[in-house]
Scaffold this motif. Structure first.
Motif: not given
Length: 168
Positions: A40, A166-167
């Motif tokens: 990340f 990503e989250l």
């Protein structure tokens, strides 16, 4: 103006959520998030600073002792860590200086938290002339948000898109 404010609010929410998840994992001694955060940060820092970081542990075929990400073209090595104390910095510098400082001009610490306290520790004995400033070379989500705040709207949208992918 409203879109910029919406993007920053969303970014704060995503990064706060990630920090809380990592803290909860830390309390449970679950280390998956600590490992995954390296990828990340690679993508995040590449977007924010226009670096070309790669995962040093993968690139060099072994676990690096003092950094996780590197961009040899710009001479930057990055240690991604959830540990923010001076002892961690000192240990990392000791493993880095004399081993990797000929290849890299800068060692940066990236922390998955909104704020890191100002460092008053003296690392000069361990640096042996290597240029490291504990306030300049420590990146948190808060310092990232400060940079993003100055992005143009398209680059800010790219940042939000990365966070969403990503989250989510």
């Amino acid at each position: 103006t409203l879109q910029r404010q919406d993007f920053l609010t969303e970014a704060k929410e995503w990064l706060n959520r990630l920090e809380q998840t990592i803290e909860a994992d830390k309390a449970l001694r679950h280390q998956d998030s600590s490992i995954e955060i390296e990828s990340f940060f690679r993508d995040l820092l590449n977007l924010i600073f226009r670096w070309n970081l790669g995962n040093a542990n993968t690139m060099f075929g072994l676990n690096q002792d003092s950094f996780d990400l590197s961009d040899e073209s710009t001479g930057i090595a990055v240690q991604v860590t959830i540990t923010t104390d001076a002892a961690k910095i000192r240990k990392t510098i000791r493993g880095f200086v004399g081993t990797h400082d000929a290849k890299y001009d800068r060692l940066v610490f990236a922390y998955p938290c909104i704020k890191v306290s100002e460092s008053r520790a003296d690392f000069s004995k361990d640096l042996k002339g290597f240029d490291f400033d504990a306030n300049r070379d420590r990146i948190s989500f808060g310092s990232i948000l400060q940079r993003v705040q100055d992005f143009d709207i398209d680059r800010m949208a790219d940042f939000i898109q990365l966070l969403r992918k990503e989250l989510r």
